[in-house]
Write an enzyme that holds these catalytic residues in place. Structure first.
Site, PDB file in Angstrom:
ATOM      1  NE  ARG A 110      -3.967  -1.936   2.163  1.00 24.12           N
ATOM      2  CZ  ARG A 110      -5.104  -1.983   2.976  1.00 24.12           C
ATOM      3  NH1 ARG A 110      -5.358  -1.081   3.928  1.00 24.12           N
ATOM      4  NH2 ARG A 110      -5.999  -3.103   2.904  1.00 24.12           N
ATOM      5  CG  ASP A 151     -13.928   6.663   6.601  1.00 25.89           C
ATOM      6  OD1 ASP A 151     -14.537   5.530   6.826  1.00 25.89           O
ATOM      7  OD2 ASP A 151     -12.581   6.598   6.360  1.00 25.89           O
TER       8      ASP A 151
END
Length: 288
Positions: A57, A158
């Site tokens: 990632r 979020d």
């Protein structure tokens, strides 16, 4: 999240026999520091076995900056505590697994809870991800409250700003939307044509009920105000340790109406973490 991202496979990795080789250098000290930084920044606890995922990632961030060593990337981050790159770092290590009407038993419970409410209904979706959950809540409000749903409000937050951008757009692959029953698809989605072939967008009457905003549950101040009829905090606490979970639950309690409901994920149990809530049903809590 793509299947490739879930598996932790990266384009910069290749196999030679059974050996995975890398074009970027991630030392044990780098991995330990990454685990420490994401815990400090977002409360996320990364286990030892997440090393391949971390490499996969964050590799694109190193390549973006023309770096080959994670050490150099981390030094650059820590020298600039207010840099925009921190957002990219956090986004990269945030997991976004979601679906419309996931853990479906919660939505009839919510409908029954709000059906006879006097005054506007307010809900906080605290882990909105790419929007499927808050839009599912909005559809539930429209189905349950009819015209009164126009007065309702869903605050969807979020920590992942990339996910929130996708959520605001409200556009999804049609194969994802087709998993809903046909009546909901017709009522709540617009089918894409031409260059948007294969896509579906939530209708304005759905998106108008939802306000998206970035929020870190570890932040000292939250840009949300209660009281809420319900808080959805599903499948996010599993990434925190118990101390962090207890702090968040303690902060949730005063933001809820006296009869408010707290919805947890299927693998989460708050009963042994905080005395602020008591179990009402399957992964559903009320204030103690």
């Amino acid at each position: 999240m793509t299947e490739q991202r879930e598996r932790g496979v990266d384009a910069g990795q290749w196999t030679s026999g059974n050996q995975i080789e890398r074009d970027l250098v991630l030392t044990d000290a780098d991995f330990a520091r990454i685990r420490e930084l994401i815990y400090q920044r977002a409360g996320i606890v990364l286990a030892e076995h997440k090393r391949e995922m971390v490499y996969s990632r964050l590799a694109k961030r190193l390549r973006h900056h023309n770096m080959t060593r994670f050490t150099d990337y981390l030094v650059r981050l820590e020298r600039q505590p207010e840099a925009k790159e921190w957002e990219a770092f956090t986004n990269a290590l945030t997991t976004n697994l979601t679906a419309f009407f996931r853990e479906a038993h919660h939505f009839p419970l919510l409908a029954e809870h709000i059906r006879h409410k006097q005054g506007p209904v307010t809900i906080w979706c605290s882990a909105a991800s790419t929007g499927e959950e808050p839009y599912s809540l909005a559809m539930t409000l429209l189905e349950t409250l009819g015209p009164k749903a126009a007065q309702a409000k869903i605050i969807a937050t979020d920590i992942d700003t990339d996910a929130l951008s996708r959520a605001r757009a409200g556009i999804y692959p049609q194969e994802q939307v087709r998993k809903l029953d046909e009546a909901r698809v017709k009522r709540f989605f617009q089918k894409g044509t031409g260059q948007h072939q294969g896509l579906a967008r939530v209708r304005p009457e759905v998106s108008e009920l939802v306000e998206f905003m970035p929020l870190n549950l570890l932040a000292p101040q939250w840009p949300v105000k209660g009281p809420f009829d319900a808080i959805f905090c599903r499948n996010i606490m599993i990434y925190f340790d118990k101390e962090t979970q207890a702090k968040i639950l303690k902060r949730f309690a005063p933001l809820m109406k006296p009869d408010g409901l707290l919805f947890a994920g299927h693998s989460e149990n708050f009963s042994y973490i905080s005395d602020a809530f008591k179990l009402r049903g399957q992964t559903v809590y009320t204030r103690a």
